[in-house]
Design a protein around this motif. Structure first.
Motif, mmCIF file in Angstrom:
data_model
loop_
_atom_site.group_PDB
_atom_site.id
_atom_site.type_symbol
_atom_site.label_atom_id
_atom_site.label_comp_id
_atom_site.label_asym_id
_atom_site.label_seq_id
_atom_site.Cartn_x
_atom_site.Cartn_y
_atom_site.Cartn_z
ATOM 1 N N ASN A 42 -2.761 -7.212 -11.483
ATOM 2 C CA ASN A 42 -2.280 -5.832 -11.513
ATOM 3 C C ASN A 42 -3.006 -5.032 -12.590
ATOM 4 O O ASN A 42 -3.608 -5.595 -13.512
ATOM 5 C CB ASN A 42 -0.776 -5.809 -11.779
ATOM 6 C CG ASN A 42 0.005 -6.562 -10.725
ATOM 7 O OD1 ASN A 42 0.144 -6.104 -9.598
ATOM 8 N ND2 ASN A 42 0.503 -7.749 -11.077
ATOM 9 N N ILE A 43 -2.931 -3.722 -12.497
ATOM 10 C CA ILE A 43 -3.556 -2.829 -13.467
ATOM 11 C C ILE A 43 -2.472 -1.953 -14.091
ATOM 12 O O ILE A 43 -1.696 -1.313 -13.371
ATOM 13 C CB ILE A 43 -4.621 -1.935 -12.812
ATOM 14 C CG1 ILE A 43 -5.760 -2.788 -12.231
ATOM 15 C CG2 ILE A 43 -5.180 -0.932 -13.821
ATOM 16 C CD1 ILE A 43 -6.735 -2.001 -11.388
ATOM 17 N N ASN A 65 0.805 -1.233 0.000
ATOM 18 C CA ASN A 65 0.000 0.000 0.000
ATOM 19 C C ASN A 65 0.836 1.281 0.000
ATOM 20 O O ASN A 65 0.495 2.263 0.660
ATOM 21 C CB ASN A 65 -0.957 0.012 1.206
ATOM 22 C CG ASN A 65 -1.970 -1.102 1.130
ATOM 23 O OD1 ASN A 65 -2.397 -1.500 0.046
ATOM 24 N ND2 ASN A 65 -2.349 -1.636 2.286
ATOM 25 N N ASN A 66 1.910 1.295 -0.764
ATOM 26 C CA ASN A 66 2.712 2.504 -0.907
ATOM 27 C C ASN A 66 2.364 3.190 -2.233
ATOM 28 O O ASN A 66 1.966 2.539 -3.203
ATOM 29 C CB ASN A 66 4.196 2.153 -0.873
ATOM 30 C CG ASN A 66 4.579 1.453 0.410
ATOM 31 O OD1 ASN A 66 4.717 2.064 1.447
ATOM 32 N ND2 ASN A 66 4.744 0.117 0.336
ATOM 33 N N GLY A 111 -2.025 -7.069 -7.368
ATOM 34 C CA GLY A 111 -2.949 -5.957 -7.141
ATOM 35 C C GLY A 111 -2.306 -4.586 -7.139
ATOM 36 O O GLY A 111 -2.821 -3.648 -6.516
ATOM 37 N N ASN A 112 -1.202 -4.421 -7.848
ATOM 38 C CA ASN A 112 -0.554 -3.115 -7.947
ATOM 39 C C ASN A 112 -1.085 -2.350 -9.162
ATOM 40 O O ASN A 112 -1.599 -2.942 -10.113
ATOM 41 C CB ASN A 112 0.953 -3.298 -8.068
ATOM 42 C CG ASN A 112 1.536 -4.050 -6.891
ATOM 43 O OD1 ASN A 112 1.665 -3.512 -5.805
ATOM 44 N ND2 ASN A 112 1.871 -5.337 -7.105
ATOM 45 N N THR A 113 -0.926 -1.023 -9.142
ATOM 46 C CA THR A 113 -1.416 -0.173 -10.226
ATOM 47 C C THR A 113 -0.276 0.653 -10.803
ATOM 48 O O THR A 113 0.474 1.294 -10.056
ATOM 49 C CB THR A 113 -2.517 0.766 -9.729
ATOM 50 O OG1 THR A 113 -3.615 -0.011 -9.230
ATOM 51 C CG2 THR A 113 -3.018 1.668 -10.856
ATOM 52 N N THR A 166 7.632 -9.448 -1.939
ATOM 53 C CA THR A 166 6.207 -9.388 -2.262
ATOM 54 C C THR A 166 5.746 -7.935 -2.278
ATOM 55 O O THR A 166 5.977 -7.184 -1.318
ATOM 56 C CB THR A 166 5.385 -10.172 -1.239
ATOM 57 O OG1 THR A 166 5.830 -11.531 -1.216
ATOM 58 C CG2 THR A 166 3.911 -10.126 -1.596
ATOM 59 N N LEU A 167 5.096 -7.538 -3.379
ATOM 60 C CA LEU A 167 4.559 -6.191 -3.518
ATOM 61 C C LEU A 167 3.052 -6.301 -3.729
ATOM 62 O O LEU A 167 2.601 -6.898 -4.719
ATOM 63 C CB LEU A 167 5.197 -5.456 -4.706
ATOM 64 C CG LEU A 167 6.661 -5.032 -4.559
ATOM 65 C CD1 LEU A 167 7.610 -6.203 -4.795
ATOM 66 C CD2 LEU A 167 7.001 -3.882 -5.529
ATOM 67 N N ILE A 168 2.268 -5.718 -2.803
ATOM 68 C CA ILE A 168 0.812 -5.846 -2.830
ATOM 69 C C ILE A 168 0.172 -4.464 -2.693
ATOM 70 O O ILE A 168 0.503 -3.697 -1.777
ATOM 71 C CB ILE A 168 0.303 -6.749 -1.694
ATOM 72 C CG1 ILE A 168 0.911 -8.145 -1.797
ATOM 73 C CG2 ILE A 168 -1.217 -6.835 -1.718
ATOM 74 C CD1 ILE A 168 0.553 -9.057 -0.634
ATOM 75 N N GLY A 169 -0.728 -4.160 -3.628
ATOM 76 C CA GLY A 169 -1.553 -2.968 -3.518
ATOM 77 C C GLY A 169 -0.823 -1.650 -3.598
ATOM 78 O O GLY A 169 -1.288 -0.620 -3.091
#
Length: 737
Positions: free
Chosen positions: A652-653, A585-586, A629-631, A604-607
């Motif tokens: 991811n988006i 969440n960063n 789930g990263n953008t 792990t990179l999430i959100g």
């Protein structure tokens, strides 16, 4: 028989041969006139009269020439010897000719007779090839225009134009193992080599031109390989060649009064070439004006180098050269070598940069420099103090120190150079209160140790402070502002960076081992008014505080969450050689790179969100990482993987990126699943040199109707189309049978 009669008889034979050839041509024309007399209403009597008249004129003309030759005295014959300058001025129409290939003196003699070339190959009466236009075209794309090999007769080639219509790998004028030639006022267009001399001696090239009018930059105007004792005078190379004049393993050549401009790479290049002289040449608007590599004992005298992008003269591992009375504008001199012996020059004096003296000191001790100069170069100097010098016009390198020590530089300024301050193999020196503005690199330390940089300012450069293979230096209290990179350490460990203030730039590193990444001390630095978080060898830590930039080196088992960076910085968040980091969440927007994983695994990179950057998420040589789930929107690339394998990108988006939603380069066995990739400029997912990636159930926009289709369905449709095409072809074949 007297010598004069012998000469006369020889001339009579030549005249008779020429007369026969001319008579044959006139009879051919006469025959055509007779054949078409009905169309042009020419009577048979008129045709007969014209034919008889022409033949009589030719016969009497031949007899008169022979009589005059018999009555010419030896003195008169001596006066009639070949005068090259007078012959050069004779007006003559250029004619189209096929490529000319000559191998050996005998072949030269034969072709001279067949072609009617003037001369006999002696020094006083050389063969002359002139006034031809030779076009290199299909199917002879690789042919040389004029190719002469293995001769030592004397010859001149002048006013010949050779044009390669497609710019293939050929030479306009090629001389191999040739002596005693002269090429003047010729033109070579779009050839790989305009003029190519290989194992050539005693060749003179005067007033020739080589240029390339293709948009692609390639080729060399004049190329000398293993060639000696040649003269190149008043030649021109212009527009989009890679090299203007290139000397490879060539010695004792003289180049004077030549002009080279607007070439992609070097104006004049010497590689492993010695004892050559460059006098009064001009090199403008190239990447390098004069580039000497592994070349010694050359003379560069009275040359002019203007507006070359990198250097007017670069001496790369080239020692014992003479550089005098040269003029530099918007460029200067640079020396690049790995040993002191390769850096020492025989003489460097009376050169100017932007109208001011170029100050070159070699083996100098205990001197104060404070006078106005255009450039300062110190080689093997010590205990020199340089203060209050302003170099505000481009000089390639404002201040260059090579193999020097205990140099004190205080309150100096370098503006608009490629390098402002350049230390190479220099130690134990101090830079304090200096300013570097609008250079490519403000302060550059290469293979330099134990130097101290304090309270220096670097503004609007590409890199403010660049350390390359440099260790044990101290950078404290410096001010890099509005550079692309504030500090950049390239394979430079064990340095101290403290109390530096960075605005609109940040801190970058590049190395291939952990050992080359670890620094002695990095603390109390700020970026855009916030702390630089630089952690190395850290374990089991949670980071959630506000910061200007985050860099983790050799860290593990950490948690990074809820951080926001939205101001210009090189890389908002970087992992170097780190494992098992949880990043949640960063948000890192409007930076150069949002998230950068460098030789890092099992993270792990999430959100997380990375928008409006150059690249959103970058993985380099990083394996077994998971991104969920990263953008990444409105970047150049949303997700960029290079040399990174066995990673998972899921859910991811990446929308509205200029190039690609996801780019995979040399990255294998990754899982790319269920990502939303819409409206990207080039493609949803691009692979280059990849193997075994599993890509499925991603949503892409494939046309203006906004059709949403999965990768499985794309494959299925392609299969159906292929099957239908095969059935149709088979039916057509059966009907045809």
């Amino acid at each position: 028989m007297p010598l004069s009669i012998n000469k006369a008889l020889i001339k009579i034979k030549k005249i008779k041969k020429r007369s026969s050839k001319i008579k044959y041509e006139f009879f051919f024309i006469l025959n055509r006139i007779i054949q078409r007399r009905s169309e042009k209403k020419i009577t048979k009597r008129v045709s007969y009269f014209l034919g008889v008249s022409i033949v009589l004129c030719l016969v009497f003309g031949s007899l008169k020439l022979a009589f005059n030759s018999l009555n010419t005295s030896d003195t008169q014959q001596a006066e009639m010897k070949f005068n090259k300058n007078n012959f050069k001025e004779r007006p003559k129409m250029s004619v189209i000719h096929v490529p000319i290939i000559i191998n050996g003196n005998g072949d030269f003699h034969t072709q001279a007779l067949n072609e009617g070339w003037f001369g006999d190959g002696t020094e006083g009466n050389p063969y002359v090839i002139e006034d031809y236009i030779i076009n290199i075209s299909y199917p002879n794309y690789h042919s040389n225009g004029i190719d002469i090999q293995n001769t030592n007769v004397y010859f001149i080639i002048q006013k010949v134009t050779i044009h390669n219509e497609h710019g293939y790998d050929n030479s306009g004028f090629s001389l191999f193992n040739v002596k005693n030639g002269e090429l003047r006022d010729n033109t070579a267009i779009n050839n790989n080599y305009g003029f190519f001399l290989q194992y050539a001696t005693n060749i003179t090239l005067i007033g020739n031109t080589a240029y390339n009018d293709f948009t692609a930059s390639y080729g060399t105007g004049f190329y000398l390989q293993n060639s000696t004792n040649n003269i190149l005078m008043g030649n021109t190379v212009d527009s989009d060649n890679e090299y203007g004049f290139y000397l490879q393993s060539s010695a004792n050549n003289t180049l004077t009064g030549n002009i080279v401009s607007k070439n992609y790479n070097h104006g004049f290049k010497l590689n492993e070439s010695s004892n050559n002289s460059f006098i009064d040449n001009i090199a403008n608007d190239n990447l390098f004006g004069f580039y000497l590599q592994n070349s010694t004992n050359n003379n560069l005298i009275g040359n002019t180098a203007n507006n070359n992008y990198r250097d007017g003269i670069l001496l790369h591992s080239s020692a014992n050269n003479v550089l005098t009375n040269n003029i530099f504008n918007n460029n200067g001199i640079r020396i690049l070598s790995d040993t002191l012996e390769e850096s020492i020059q025989t003489l460097v004096e009376n050169n100017t940069v932007n109208g001011k003296d170029l100050l070159y000191f070699q083996n100098k001790v205990k001197t104060v420099i404070s006078s106005e100069v255009g450039q300062i170069i110190l080689v093997n100097c010590s205990s020199i103090q340089i203060e209050d010098i302003i170099i505000e016009m481009k000089a390639s390198v404002g201040f260059l120190l090579m193999f020097s020590k205990n140099i004190s530089m205080i309150n100096n300024t370098a503006i608009n150079n490629y390098y402002g301050f350049y230390f190479q193999y220099s130690t134990n020196s101090t830079l304090k209160g200096n300013t570097a503005i609008n250079n490519h690199i403000g302060f550059h330390l290469q293979y330099s140790t134990n130097n101290t940089l304090t309270k220096n300012t670097a503004n609007n450069n590409f890199i403010g402070f660049h350390l390359q293979y440099s260790i044990n230096n101290t950078l404290t209290g410096n001010y890099p502002n509005d550079n692309d990179h504030g500090f950049y350490l390239y394979t430079s460990p064990n340095n101290i960076l403290t109390d530096n203030v960075l605005i609109n730039n940040g801190f970058g590193m590049h190395s291939y081992t952990v050992e080359d990444s670890i620094q002695s001390l990095v603390k109390n630095n700020t970026i855009n008014g916030k702390d630089l978080i630089f952690l190395q060898n850290e374990i089991n830590t949670i980071i959630s505080s506000e910061a200007g930039q985050f860099i983790l080196v050799n860290c593990s088992l950490m948690r990074i969450e809820n951080l926001i960076i939205d101001m210009k910085v090189l890389t908002a968040f970087a992992l170097h050689f780190s494992t098992n980091i949880l990043i949640i969440n960063n948000t890192f927007n409007n930076v150069f790179i949002g998230f950068h994983l460098w030789f890092s695994t099992n993270n792990t990179l999430i959100g997380n969100t990375a928008n409006n950057n150059y690249n959103g998420f970058v993985l380099y040589a990083s394996v077994n990482n998971t991104l969920i789930g990263n953008t990444a929107n409105n970047n150049h690339n949303g997700f960029y993987l290079y040399g990174s394998s066995n990673n998972t990108l899921m859910g991811n988006i990446a929308n509205y990126n200029d190039e690609n939603g996801i780019y995979l380069g040399s990255s294998n066995y990754n899982i790319i699943r269920g990502n939303i990739l819409l409206h990207n400029g080039r493609d949803c997912i691009v692979q280059h040199d990849c193997l075994g990636n599993v890509i499925f159930d991603n949503i892409c926009e494939v046309d203006e109707t906004k059709t949403i289709i999965s990768s499985y369905n794309v494959v299925f449709l392609i299969g159906i189309i292929t099957l239908v095409s095969l059935i149709y072809i088979k039916k057509r074949y059966i009907n045809y049978k």
